[in-house]
Write an enzyme that holds these catalytic residues in place. Structure first.
Site, PDB file in Angstrom:
ATOM      1  CE  LYS A 274      -3.949  -1.801   2.668  1.00 38.17           C
ATOM      2  NZ  LYS A 274      -5.001  -1.538   1.671  1.00 38.17           N
ATOM      3  CG  ASP A 344      -3.889  -4.089  -0.311  1.00 35.91           C
ATOM      4  OD1 ASP A 344      -4.035  -4.485   0.865  1.00 35.91           O
ATOM      5  OD2 ASP A 344      -3.992  -2.897  -0.660  1.00 35.91           O
ATOM      6  NE  ARG A 348     -11.028  -9.601  -1.976  1.00 32.93           N
ATOM      7  CZ  ARG A 348     -11.407  -8.696  -2.877  1.00 32.93           C
ATOM      8  NH1 ARG A 348     -11.718  -9.077  -4.114  1.00 32.93           N
ATOM      9  NH2 ARG A 348     -11.490  -7.424  -2.553  1.00 32.93           N
TER      10      ARG A 348
HETATM   11  N1  BES Z   1      -8.174  -3.638   4.434  1.00 36.19           N
HETATM   12  C1  BES Z   1      -8.320  -3.234   3.094  1.00 36.19           C
HETATM   13  C2  BES Z   1      -9.614  -2.452   2.830  1.00 36.19           C
HETATM   14  C3  BES Z   1      -9.742  -1.107   3.502  1.00 36.19           C
HETATM   15  C4  BES Z   1      -9.376   0.035   2.829  1.00 36.19           C
HETATM   16  C5  BES Z   1     -10.280  -0.998   4.755  1.00 36.19           C
HETATM   17  C6  BES Z   1      -9.534   1.266   3.426  1.00 36.19           C
HETATM   18  C7  BES Z   1     -10.443   0.235   5.356  1.00 36.19           C
HETATM   19  C8  BES Z   1     -10.068   1.370   4.685  1.00 36.19           C
HETATM   20  C9  BES Z   1      -8.342  -4.452   2.167  1.00 36.19           C
HETATM   21  O1  BES Z   1      -7.552  -5.510   2.569  1.00 36.19           O
HETATM   22  C10 BES Z   1      -7.818  -4.006   0.849  1.00 36.19           C
HETATM   23  O2  BES Z   1      -6.686  -3.645   0.771  1.00 36.19           O
HETATM   24  N2  BES Z   1      -8.678  -4.057  -0.165  1.00 36.19           N
HETATM   25  C11 BES Z   1      -8.316  -3.665  -1.483  1.00 36.19           C
HETATM   26  C12 BES Z   1      -8.850  -4.697  -2.445  1.00 36.19           C
HETATM   27  C13 BES Z   1      -8.385  -4.505  -3.854  1.00 36.19           C
HETATM   28  C14 BES Z   1      -6.902  -4.787  -3.942  1.00 36.19           C
HETATM   29  C15 BES Z   1      -9.158  -5.428  -4.743  1.00 36.19           C
HETATM   30  C16 BES Z   1      -8.929  -2.301  -1.759  1.00 36.19           C
HETATM   31  O3  BES Z   1     -10.060  -2.054  -1.326  1.00 36.19           O
HETATM   32  O4  BES Z   1      -8.257  -1.486  -2.377  1.00 36.19           O
HETATM   33 ZN    ZN Z   2      -7.218  -5.655   4.574  1.00 31.90          ZN
HETATM   34 MN    MN Z   3      -5.575  -5.320   1.905  1.00 28.32          MN
END
Ligand code: BES
Ligand code: ZN
Ligand code: MN
Length: 520
Positions: A274, A344, A348
């Site tokens: 990230k 990331d 899931r």
């Molecule tokens: N933990 C994050 C989602 C998240 C983002 C929670 C902002 C709270 C605030 C999750 O693991 C993630 O990184 N999701 C990605 C998925 C994508 C790579 C398909 C996302 O939402 O960008």
């Molecule tokens: Zn996450």
């Molecule tokens: Mn993530």
């Protein structure tokens, strides 16, 4: 904080402050009116001066020289006709935050006239709100900036059913403490809140609340063929833990509700790392798991007639030398193979195995909660969590149970198109489906692991923590979804599942807009 019932008459109560409810659009009534008269009309004056306009949580302090209560805090409940019982939690929370930060350690809170006939519910809300209002996030400060000092809250229910009020306080205290517990777990930084530490907290809960606990280590998870979960853990030096808490409140029944929570104690993104900006927020990525553990602690104490298992796959998501690489293919417990396009999208992956395991345990209903997608924050902001289901009747029942708690859930659709988006060229599934409908493709992915069990997925990415504060609530972790989880277990324990499922058939709008029973 100790919340208890006081049988004193409101005008005779000894306290640092007496808290009375007012509405924005109707004259003072009940205790507020009596106190106002005793003080020569100062409350009415303060309200008339326009100091507060009467939105929920607005408040005004007046000094009550010579009275056993030395101050009066009038807190607004908003418009009379729009009153909802959960406003009472915010009313009490506002009082505790305002007075507690002024070092008043002993306050008395009056129940409004609206509590009549619903004393247990009203008192539960006040106790819950007082306790959640006392939470602050200064636990790591040597000299906390703002300390909520209130130690004793007396609830006064003038002319109301005292036994019911007492019962409500007991329930609200359990719930408020569970909410704060989830918040503490969530706000604790990832160097302290490791998967091992989370498992220890769960073990302490099991002991206090009389639950069974089992914690799988990596080897045990491997025996269960949790390859998807373990693929996330392999980039971290922190050992993963798969936490199982069990409450058997209805041994004669074969029904089993599984509550599943995402327990990523830190989400760096892994190899698909990230950006640095706001990455520190990813300590909150175990909020769903914290919600499950905390809800189980309350369930063990409230003892509803239902069987519940809480499952929390806990791990860090880190880019270590052994980390999963984009393109790697892993297999979940049910044998389905997953091409990891983006490391990331790890939530899931760990939930996939937890959902399979819920089925292995014989779950007859499953609800999961996860800070799963940034897309959910884009769709609903911080105003509501998203709910996606494979069973509309179960979702209607959940939404109806959750609504009176004040936690918001908005149902979003499932269409097969989303599943199509998750098909891989080389494995059964891939773990990302591109930008369109990111929350719903994530849900469609999870759906591949619940078999035919009625299931609801809650995306709490926008609601688990907030960077704004409210009069009644500190910034930071909110405790979502603890209240809804507890409310659901109580709704399900109410009557036979078949009957309650029929009763929950959606009548108007799926998002809980139809009337709901208010109970304690
Ligand atoms: N933990 C994050 C989602 C998240 C983002 C929670 C902002 C709270 C605030 C999750 O693991 C993630 O990184 N999701 C990605 C998925 C994508 C790579 C398909 C996302 O939402 O960008
Ligand atoms: Zn996450
Ligand atoms: Mn993530």
């Amino acid at each position: 904080m100790q919340v208890g019932l006081s049988h004193d008459a409101p005008l005779g109560v000894r306290a640092g402050a007496l808290v009375v409810p007012v509405f924005s659009d109707t004259p003072l009534e009940g205790t507020a009116k009596e106190v106002d008269a005793a003080l020569g009309g100062v409350i009415a004056d303060a309200l008339a001066s326009g100091e507060i306009r009467g939105r929920l949580g607005e408040h005004v302090l007046v000094y009550a020289k010579g009275q056993p209560y030395r101050r009066v805090l009038a807190v607004s409940l908003g418009e009379h006709a729009k009153f909802e019982p959960y406003f009472l939690a915010r009313y009490a929370g506002t009082a505790v935050r305002y007075l507690g930060r002024r070092n008043l350690d002993d306050i008395a809170i009056v129940l409004p006239e609206q509590a009549r006939g619903h004393e247990a519910l009203a008192a539960a809300m006040v106790a819950e709100g007082a306790i959640t209002g006392s939470f602050d996030t200064t636990i790591y400060q040597a000299k906390p900036d703002v300390r909520v000092a209130t130690a004793t809250v007396s609830v006064i229910a003038p002319g109301l059913d005292q036994t019911e009020a007492e019962r409500g306080i007991a329930r609200g205290t359990i719930l408020g403490e569970a909410v704060n517990f989830a918040r503490r777990l969530a706000v604790t930084p990832a160097n302290d809140m490791t998967p091992s530490h989370l498992a220890e907290e769960a073990a302490a809960v099991a002991k206090q609340s009389g639950l069974e606990i089992e914690v799988f280590d990596e080897a045990r998870a491997r025996q269960e063929r949790m390859g998807s979960f373990l693929s996330v853990a392999q980039g971290s030096v922190q050992p993963p833990k798969f936490i199982i808490l069990r409450y058997n409140g209805d041994p004669s029944s074969k029904e089993l509700l599984a509550l599943v929570g995402k327990g990523i104690t830190f989400d760096s993104g892994g190899i698909s790392i990230k950006p640095a900006e706001r990455m520190e927020e990813m300590k909150y990525d175990m909020s769903g798991g914290a919600g499950v553990i905390a809800a189980m602690s309350a369930i063990g104490k409230l003892k509803p007639k239902i069987n519940v298992v809480g499952l929390v796959p806990a791990t860090e998501n880190m880019p270590g030398g052994k980390a999963t690489k984009p393109g790697d293919i892993v297999a979940a417990m049910n044998g389905k193979t997953i091409e990891v396009i983006n490391t990331d999208a790890e939530g899931r992956l760990i939930l996939a195995d937890a959902l399979c395991y819920a089925n292995k345990l014989g779950a007859t209903r499953i609800v999961d909660a996860a800070t799963l997608t940034g897309a959910c924050v884009i769709a609903l902001g911080h105003a509501s969590s998203a709910a996606v289901t494979n069973d509309d009747a179960f979702a209607a029942q959940f939404l109806a149970a959750a609504k009176p708690t004040g936690e918001r859930y908005w149902q979003m659709p499932y269409y097969e198109d989303y599943t199509t988006q998750m098909k891989s060229d080389i494995a059964d599934l891939k773990n990302t489906g591109g930008r369109p409908a990111g929350t719903l493709t994530a849900a469609a992915f999870l759906k591949e692991f619940v078999a035919n069990t009625p299931w609801i997925h809650l995306d709490i990415a926008g609601t688990a923590y907030l960077d704004t504060e409210f009069a009644w609530q500190a910034k930071g972790p909110t405790g979502t979804p603890v209240r809804a989880f507890v409310a659901l277990t109580e709704a399900l324990s109410d009557c036979h599942p078949e009957r309650s499922r029929k009763a929950a058939e959606p009548k108007e709008h799926p998002n809980g807009a139809r009337g709901s029973e208010l109970r304690v």
